[in-house]
Design an enzyme around this catalytic site. Structure first.
Site: not given
Length: 261
Positions: A142, A86, A227
């Site tokens: 992911h 996301d 990040s």
């Protein structure tokens, strides 16, 4: 003002001592008192959280939260490439013949990013995608494709800002940050590397996947502080969706492209 303060708790600062203090507070039970306000300020959807808000014992625990089992749908087409996070797909482009790519008004060496010229060679004329995660985002990473992991390595021993300001004004922040790289071989025998870049002054990347085989949508790692994720693809490996025009908001499992045959 409140948003700026909360953002500093997650992205830390350029001062190592201040970062240590902020990190310590964020992980402490005392920080739980700001969880409700943090969720409100960053407009985080509580209905997606794995647990009720009051069950998160610190701001750190809230930040690294899991989502409910069906909160994200992974695009099922076998050739689709999905967003690994996301976040904001901030930039996409071609890796030049000089093995550099352009991010926020700066050029970055592919060799610096991956650690040596041999690793960088295979990605010449390929494609890069940069995804930025803000404090509002779910911070687990992911995999965008099914494949076989052929390499994992870490680089860097310092961290610098990876938020938009740091990318614009910092001195090669991405090439200097602590980073973990996972290289994956896909069904078409092409490779991609997923570069996880940690926050400033702390190595904040935590791998969660240890097997060799990885399925599209599997969790690979999570960030404990601010990040950025960079995807690097070999030439003629992917075709981006026409609707993907940076900058654009993306979510885990959303189709952003397709693997080429």
């Amino acid at each position: 003002m409140k948003k700026a303060i909360y953002q500093s708790l997650i992205e830390l600062s350029s001062n190592r001592i201040n970062s240590f203090l902020l990190k310590s507070f964020t992980k402490s039970k005392m920080s739980k008192v700001i969880n409700k306000s943090f969720v409100k300020v960053f407009n985080i959807d509580e209905t997606e959280m794995e647990k009720p808000l009051h069950q998160y014992s610190s701001l750190q625990e809230l930040f690294i939260r899991n989502l409910k089992e069906h909160a994200r749908t992974i695009d099922p087409h076998p050739n689709s490439m999905v967003s690994p996070v996301d976040g904001i797909l901030a930039d996409v482009g071609k890796i030049t013949e000089h093995c550099t790519f352009h991010v926020k008004s700066q050029d970055y060496s592919l060799t610096e990013m991956l650690g040596n010229p041999h690793r960088a060679e295979k990605y010449k004329e390929g494609t890069y995608i940069i995804l930025y995660l803000s404090p509002s985002h779910y911070h687990r990473i992911h995999t965008p494709f099914t494949g076989t992991i052929v390499g994992r390595w870490a680089l860097g021993n310092k961290s610098y800002p990876v938020n938009e300001l740091g990318l614009r004004l910092g001195k090669k922040p991405l090439s200097r940050n602590y980073r973990l790289i996972t290289e994956v071989k896909m069904s078409n025998n092409k490779h991609y590397s997923l570069v996880k870049v940690g926050a400033m002054n702390v190595n904040s990347i935590h791998p969660t996947h240890t097997k060799t085989e990885i399925i599209k949508g599997d969790e690979m790692a999570y960030f404990t502080f601010g990040s950025t994720v960079i995807l690097l693809f070999e030439k003629d490996t992917i075709q981006l969706e026409e609707k993907i025009k940076a900058p654009i908001d993306v979510k885990v499992g959303m189709k952003i492209g397709s693997i080429t045959k």
